[in-house]
Design a protein around this motif. Structure first.
Motif, PDB file in Angstrom:
ATOM      1  N   LEU A 288       0.826  -1.192   0.000  1.00  0.00           N
ATOM      2  CA  LEU A 288       0.000   0.000   0.000  1.00  0.00           C
ATOM      3  C   LEU A 288       0.869   1.255   0.000  1.00  0.00           C
ATOM      4  CD1 LEU A 288      -2.769  -1.079   2.550  1.00  0.00           C
ATOM      5  CD2 LEU A 288      -2.747  -1.326   0.067  1.00  0.00           C
ATOM      6  N   SER A 289       0.244   2.392  -0.239  1.00  0.00           N
ATOM      7  CA  SER A 289       0.985   3.647  -0.348  1.00  0.00           C
ATOM      8  C   SER A 289       1.694   4.028   0.942  1.00  0.00           C
ATOM      9  CB  SER A 289       0.047   4.776  -0.784  1.00  0.00           C
ATOM     10  OG  SER A 289      -1.032   4.917   0.126  1.00  0.00           O
ATOM     11  N   ASP A 290       1.210   3.543   2.100  1.00  0.00           N
ATOM     12  CA  ASP A 290       1.845   3.859   3.380  1.00  0.00           C
ATOM     13  C   ASP A 290       2.903   2.827   3.770  1.00  0.00           C
ATOM     14  OD1 ASP A 290       0.309   1.683   4.082  1.00  0.00           O
ATOM     15  OD2 ASP A 290      -0.967   2.753   5.496  1.00  0.00           O
TER      16      ASP A 290
ATOM     17  N   ARG B 110      -4.096  -3.604  -5.497  1.00  0.00           N
ATOM     18  CA  ARG B 110      -4.669  -2.290  -5.219  1.00  0.00           C
ATOM     19  C   ARG B 110      -5.778  -1.997  -6.213  1.00  0.00           C
ATOM     20  NH1 ARG B 110       0.572   1.480  -4.186  1.00  0.00           N
ATOM     21  NH2 ARG B 110      -0.996   3.124  -4.303  1.00  0.00           N
TER      22      ARG B 110
ATOM     23  N   ASP C 104      -7.316   3.725  -3.593  1.00  0.00           N
ATOM     24  CA  ASP C 104      -6.492   3.118  -2.557  1.00  0.00           C
ATOM     25  C   ASP C 104      -7.221   1.988  -1.842  1.00  0.00           C
ATOM     26  OD1 ASP C 104      -3.922   2.985  -1.524  1.00  0.00           O
ATOM     27  OD2 ASP C 104      -4.439   4.127   0.271  1.00  0.00           O
ATOM     28  N   SER C 105      -8.250   1.428  -2.513  1.00  0.00           N
ATOM     29  CA  SER C 105      -8.906   0.241  -1.974  1.00  0.00           C
ATOM     30  C   SER C 105      -8.125  -0.995  -2.394  1.00  0.00           C
ATOM     31  CB  SER C 105     -10.351   0.161  -2.484  1.00  0.00           C
ATOM     32  OG  SER C 105     -11.110   1.275  -2.049  1.00  0.00           O
TER      33      SER C 105
ATOM     34  N   SER D 277     -11.549  -1.437   1.997  1.00  0.00           N
ATOM     35  CA  SER D 277     -10.855  -0.156   2.105  1.00  0.00           C
ATOM     36  C   SER D 277      -9.429  -0.403   2.563  1.00  0.00           C
ATOM     37  CB  SER D 277     -11.571   0.761   3.099  1.00  0.00           C
ATOM     38  OG  SER D 277     -11.355   0.303   4.427  1.00  0.00           O
ATOM     39  N   ALA D 278      -8.601   0.614   2.465  1.00  0.00           N
ATOM     40  CA  ALA D 278      -7.222   0.483   2.910  1.00  0.00           C
ATOM     41  C   ALA D 278      -7.140   0.233   4.412  1.00  0.00           C
ATOM     42  CB  ALA D 278      -6.429   1.730   2.549  1.00  0.00           C
TER      43      ALA D 278
END
Length: 408
Positions: free
Chosen positions: A87-89, A135, A139-140, A155-156
């Motif tokens: 994920l983006s984080d 993904r 961002d789901s 969801s993320a």
């Protein structure tokens, strides 16, 4: 000159913009990529880089993150990993079909939580699922359930959003397109041969574009599928493993849809209306497998079962080895194509192309590592050890080097 057959010469000499635009090259002066237009189809012809050359990008010497353990906390015991995504984080989500969960780990590989579970309730997964995770829009996350023809969206943060089934005749989702629609496919039906026989066959695959709710938006038609070695008994027809089968691939590459096979070194991309848009080729010398190649392969795969050779005594041979192995598009739009390893070869080389299909060079991957995702600065994948224990690993990727081949 007829515009429909106009050849647009973009002869990209090493050191030109086609080699990445950084002015780097090996000084050979030889042409590496030529782009031309033929009746509205862009054709990119690429030379094969020398096998001893390497693109300046580097994969780390060791994984930055390793997830998996044979004992201890069950959250780290992986079984039937269907895929993984980052994920983006920085969190890593693993599709662990053995427990019917999406397992979430932080950027250091520490388990945070698990989503889903086996069952029929909202957000739960059926048999052999989740088979993959990737993904999704906003961002789901999307997880696939192949036997149920169902996609589940989270969801993320792990909140279950919705689930929907593929409609029409489509059996599996291939991936999401930039506009949010879904590329899907199904295997055309085929009948077996005479009971007691086996054969190499190749049913077509039918592709279509579905709306985000699973309804059919457009049928794209039938394309050549993967080779199957099938055996027929009096009761049923079932597939058997074939060592050198040519495969079909489909995925989104920017705004285009790739539907291609590895019979030859050629990547064919289509527009959303089904018209051919781009063909990317690379020099390749086809080689036909021999009966000795087949027997040697089976012997290596079954060192403790000499009787396995009997099963391939009459197995037919394909006309040529596959031109390449797997193929991926990374998060920046580059195409990564795994070099097919011929009998006796041990390399782990991938050829990288820029987002327009022009060749950049060769990158070497870690051994015994199955790639599932390539990000801007990481490569995510799955590995098994000698005891068949499964691991998910993230390896660092440094793209700061040269963007044209250099000697290895």
């Amino acid at each position: 000159m007829d515009g429909r057959t106009l050849t647009v010469l973009l002869a990209c000499v090493v050191g030109s913009a086609c080699a990445g635009g950084d002015g780097a090259g090996d000084g050979s002066g030889s042409s590496r990529s030529v782009v031309r237009d033929s009746a509205g189809v862009t054709i990119v012809e690429n030379e094969r880089p020398p096998l001893d050359s390497r693109l300046g990008w580097r994969v780390g010497e060791a994984p930055a993150v390793t997830i998996g353990s044979p004992t201890g906390d069950p959250a780290y015991e992986l079984f039937r990993v269907g895929g993984a995504t980052r994920l983006s984080d920085g969190r890593i989500v693993v599709a662990n079909a053995g427990s019917g969960e999406l397992r979430v780990f932080d950027s250091d590989g520490v388990h945070l939580e698990s989503w889903g579970g086996q069952g029929d309730g909202p957000g739960e997964f059926g048999a052999m699922a989740p088979a993959s995770v990737e993904r999704w829009a906003g961002d789901s996350l999307m997880a696939r359930e192949p036997f149920q023809r169902r996609l589940s969206v989270f969801s993320a943060g792990g909140t279950f959003g919705r689930a929907f089934r593929l409609q029409g005749r489509y059996a599996s989702a291939v991936g999401q397109l930039p506009d949010g629609r879904i590329l899907a496919r199904t295997l055309t039906s085929y009948s077996g041969g005479t009971p007691g026989t086996s054969e190499l066959t190749r049913p077509d695959l039918e592709y279509g574009i579905l709306e985000a709710d699973g309804s059919v938006h457009r049928d794209l038609g039938a394309y050549t599928g993967s080779e199957l070695y099938v055996a027929t008994t009096a009761e049923r027809t079932f597939p058997r493993a074939y060592p050198f089968a040519r495969r079909a691939f489909a995925f989104a590459w920017g705004d285009l849809i790739v539907i291609t096979t590895n019979d030859r070194y050629e990547i064919r991309s289509y527009r959303a209306d089904g018209s051919l848009a781009r063909i990317v080729r690379r020099d390749h010398e086809a080689r036909a497998p021999t009966r000795a190649d087949l027997r040697d392969y089976v012997a290596r795969q079954n060192p403790d079962r000499p009787e396995a050779l009997d099963a391939v005594a009459d197995m037919p041979l394909v006309e040529a080895f596959p031109a390449f192995g797997r193929v991926f598009v990374d998060r920046l739009g580059h195409l990564w194509v795994e070099e097919y390893r011929l009998p006796g070869e041990e390399h782990r080389l991938w050829t990288v192309f820029d987002p327009d299909g022009r060749i950049l060079g060769l990158v070497e991957m870690p051994g015994s590592f199955d790639v599932t995702e390539i990000g801007e600065a990481y490569i995510l994948g799955r590995r098994e050890d000698e005891l068949d224990i499964e691991y998910v690993e993230s390896w660092p990727l440094d793209r700061s080097g040269r963007t044209s081949p250099e000697p290895g």
